[in-house]
Write a protein that holds these residues in place. Structure first.
Motif, PDB file in Angstrom:
ATOM      1  N   UNK A 223     -79.383  23.772 -45.961  1.00 51.02           N
ATOM      2  CA  UNK A 223     -80.289  23.600 -47.098  1.00 51.02           C
ATOM      3  C   UNK A 223     -79.603  22.946 -48.289  1.00 51.02           C
ATOM      4  N   UNK A 224     -78.291  23.177 -48.452  1.00 55.54           N
ATOM      5  CA  UNK A 224     -77.612  22.661 -49.637  1.00 55.54           C
ATOM      6  C   UNK A 224     -76.660  21.511 -49.403  1.00 55.54           C
ATOM      7  N   UNK A 225     -76.391  21.172 -48.161  1.00 53.42           N
ATOM      8  CA  UNK A 225     -75.314  20.228 -47.869  1.00 53.42           C
ATOM      9  C   UNK A 225     -75.576  18.821 -48.398  1.00 53.42           C
ATOM     10  N   UNK A 226     -76.797  18.306 -48.248  1.00 55.09           N
ATOM     11  CA  UNK A 226     -77.051  16.924 -48.662  1.00 55.09           C
ATOM     12  C   UNK A 226     -76.812  16.717 -50.158  1.00 55.09           C
ATOM     13  N   UNK A 228     -74.461  17.817 -51.783  1.00 54.46           N
ATOM     14  CA  UNK A 228     -73.012  17.788 -52.040  1.00 54.46           C
ATOM     15  C   UNK A 228     -72.291  16.730 -51.213  1.00 54.46           C
ATOM     16  N   UNK A 229     -73.027  15.916 -50.466  1.00 60.88           N
ATOM     17  CA  UNK A 229     -72.426  14.894 -49.604  1.00 60.88           C
ATOM     18  C   UNK A 229     -72.675  13.487 -50.142  1.00 60.88           C
ATOM     19  N   UNK A 230     -71.684  12.632 -49.967  1.00 56.17           N
ATOM     20  CA  UNK A 230     -71.878  11.206 -50.201  1.00 56.17           C
ATOM     21  C   UNK A 230     -72.858  10.652 -49.154  1.00 56.17           C
ATOM     22  N   UNK A 231     -73.575   9.572 -49.474  1.00 53.82           N
ATOM     23  CA  UNK A 231     -74.381   8.918 -48.440  1.00 53.82           C
ATOM     24  C   UNK A 231     -73.509   8.551 -47.228  1.00 53.82           C
ATOM     25  N   UNK A 232     -73.958   8.937 -46.049  1.00 56.48           N
ATOM     26  CA  UNK A 232     -73.174   8.696 -44.853  1.00 56.48           C
ATOM     27  C   UNK A 232     -72.118   9.746 -44.583  1.00 56.48           C
ATOM     28  N   UNK A 233     -71.972  10.707 -45.494  1.00 55.13           N
ATOM     29  CA  UNK A 233     -70.990  11.768 -45.294  1.00 55.13           C
ATOM     30  C   UNK A 233     -71.353  12.656 -44.113  1.00 55.13           C
ATOM     31  N   UNK A 234     -70.368  13.405 -43.631  1.00 56.60           N
ATOM     32  CA  UNK A 234     -70.556  14.197 -42.420  1.00 56.60           C
ATOM     33  C   UNK A 234     -70.554  15.699 -42.718  1.00 56.60           C
ATOM     34  N   UNK A 253     -84.098  19.094 -39.543  1.00 58.63           N
ATOM     35  CA  UNK A 253     -85.118  19.452 -40.530  1.00 58.63           C
ATOM     36  C   UNK A 253     -84.629  19.193 -41.950  1.00 58.63           C
ATOM     37  N   UNK A 254     -83.316  19.314 -42.166  1.00 60.13           N
ATOM     38  CA  UNK A 254     -82.752  19.084 -43.494  1.00 60.13           C
ATOM     39  C   UNK A 254     -82.605  17.595 -43.814  1.00 60.13           C
ATOM     40  N   UNK A 255     -82.755  16.739 -42.806  1.00 58.02           N
ATOM     41  CA  UNK A 255     -82.684  15.297 -43.049  1.00 58.02           C
ATOM     42  C   UNK A 255     -81.439  14.624 -42.529  1.00 58.02           C
ATOM     43  N   UNK A 256     -80.604  15.325 -41.781  1.00 53.79           N
ATOM     44  CA  UNK A 256     -79.395  14.706 -41.227  1.00 53.79           C
ATOM     45  C   UNK A 256     -79.746  13.763 -40.080  1.00 53.79           C
ATOM     46  N   UNK A 257     -78.949  12.724 -39.931  1.00 58.66           N
ATOM     47  CA  UNK A 257     -79.131  11.765 -38.852  1.00 58.66           C
ATOM     48  C   UNK A 257     -77.989  11.888 -37.851  1.00 58.66           C
ATOM     49  N   UNK A 258     -78.160  11.283 -36.691  1.00 59.05           N
ATOM     50  CA  UNK A 258     -77.127  11.278 -35.648  1.00 59.05           C
ATOM     51  C   UNK A 258     -76.627  12.696 -35.350  1.00 59.05           C
ATOM     52  N   UNK A 259     -77.543  13.644 -35.286  1.00 56.90           N
ATOM     53  CA  UNK A 259     -77.173  15.034 -35.016  1.00 56.90           C
ATOM     54  C   UNK A 259     -76.744  15.146 -33.551  1.00 56.90           C
ATOM     55  N   UNK A 260     -75.600  15.804 -33.316  1.00 55.77           N
ATOM     56  CA  UNK A 260     -75.081  15.924 -31.956  1.00 55.77           C
ATOM     57  C   UNK A 260     -74.302  17.213 -31.790  1.00 55.77           C
ATOM     58  N   UNK A 270     -70.250  24.135 -29.038  1.00 53.96           N
ATOM     59  CA  UNK A 270     -69.320  24.768 -29.982  1.00 53.96           C
ATOM     60  C   UNK A 270     -69.406  24.177 -31.383  1.00 53.96           C
ATOM     61  N   UNK A 271     -69.761  22.918 -31.536  1.00 55.53           N
ATOM     62  CA  UNK A 271     -69.826  22.284 -32.844  1.00 55.53           C
ATOM     63  C   UNK A 271     -71.125  21.488 -32.956  1.00 55.53           C
ATOM     64  N   UNK A 272     -71.797  21.635 -34.098  1.00 58.11           N
ATOM     65  CA  UNK A 272     -72.935  20.774 -34.438  1.00 58.11           C
ATOM     66  C   UNK A 272     -72.492  19.880 -35.584  1.00 58.11           C
ATOM     67  N   UNK A 273     -72.812  18.592 -35.478  1.00 57.53           N
ATOM     68  CA  UNK A 273     -72.424  17.660 -36.521  1.00 57.53           C
ATOM     69  C   UNK A 273     -73.540  16.669 -36.765  1.00 57.53           C
ATOM     70  N   UNK A 274     -73.596  16.169 -37.997  1.00 56.03           N
ATOM     71  CA  UNK A 274     -74.603  15.178 -38.368  1.00 56.03           C
ATOM     72  C   UNK A 274     -74.161  14.408 -39.594  1.00 56.03           C
TER      73      UNK A 274
END
Length: 277
Positions: A223-226, A228-234, A253-260, A270-274
């Motif tokens: 909910x809060x990550x975007x 605090x992230x730069x555009x394109x940040x991970x 749902x939060x708007x992250x792209x390339x979720x894997x 073990x790890x979710x990243x976007x």
């Protein structure tokens, strides 16, 4: 009594207490009381140990028989090729967490945030592997941050690594970041009773479970990550083996792209990243 004789007695005691690898643990404890690197113990197994060494050894064996984690007894755990101090105030760094570190290091970063840093093993490893980067580690536990601070000093990272006490985003300053990582509490409350005694009885429950279904930390983080992230940040988080789909859905749902999803050493999620848009 020689070291080998003491180890034979200890192995029987540890096996009777249900310790998974009694021979390995007995050897590690003997190396500690003899002041040896574990790799050199074999050369000294037939040395006669002193009364003080014998007393200390069997005292530590009894601690291990109570299922206190070996890392807490010897005071450290190896992680990504470095030694990190461990106490009952922090989670024991685990090999599966190195998967998150490897994924984070796959791309360069300049500013990294580690939410719930614990011992600091993730944040400090990333900063050692990425010279010139700056990082912030936050944790709700002041005692955990004391351990992280000791590890920071031991690794010579007092400059690039900042530690702050507080709850999730409340403790964050110095952004935006191009990388956010976290190994948050994720064990469901109903699963706590089935954990190994080393985890259930000795590691901090604050770092193990948020209660309920175990997913509350991910709800807060996504909910809060975007913001605090730069555009394109991970953003990347460690998860429980059965939480991949649920946490990936939160990322999307939060708007992250390339979720894997990334698997652990046993092939489980073990790890979710976007990426931030």
């Amino acid at each position: 009594m020689t070291g080998a004789e003491a180890i034979r007695i200890a192995v029987a005691d540890l096996a009777g207490a249900g310790v998974a690898d009694p021979s390995r643990d007995a050897r590690r404890l003997m190396a500690m009381v003899m002041g040896l690197d574990p790799s050199r113990l074999t050369l000294h197994l037939h040395d006669v140990i002193t009364d003080q060494e014998e007393f200390a050894f069997f005292l530590h064996v009894q601690e291990r028989c109570k299922r206190q984690p070996l890392s807490q007894i010897v005071g450290y755990r190896e992680f990504y090729g470095r030694r990190f101090q461990v106490t009952p105030a922090v989670l024991d760094p685990r090999p599966d967490t190195e998967i998150l570190v490897e994924a984070a290091l796959a791309e360069p970063f300049e500013r990294v945030l580690d939410l719930g840093t614990g011992s600091g093993c993730i944040l400090l490893t990333l900063l050692k592997e990425m010279p010139g980067a700056w990082g912030l580690g936050t944790d709700l536990s002041g005692k955990a941050l004391e351990v992280a601070s000791a590890n920071r000093a031991a690794l010579g990272l007092d400059g690039p690594a900042v530690l702050r006490e507080g709850s999730w985003w409340d403790a964050v300053e110095g952004g935006p970041f191009d990388l956010i990582v976290s190994n948050p509490p994720y064990i469901a409350e109903s699963a706590m009773a089935s954990l190994e005694p080393e985890v259930r009885d000795w590691e901090p429950h604050l770092a193990l479970t948020p209660g309920g279904d175990g997913l509350d930390a991910y709800r807060l983080i996504t909910a809060g990550a975007l913001a605090h992230l730069e555009p394109g940040g991970r953003l990347m988080v460690e998860i429980g083996f059965d939480q991949g789909d649920a946490v990936a859905a939160m990322f999307e749902a939060a708007g992250f792209t390339e979720v894997r999803l990334l698997p652990d050493l046993d092939g489980r999620d073990r790890v979710v990243m976007g990426n931030a848009p």
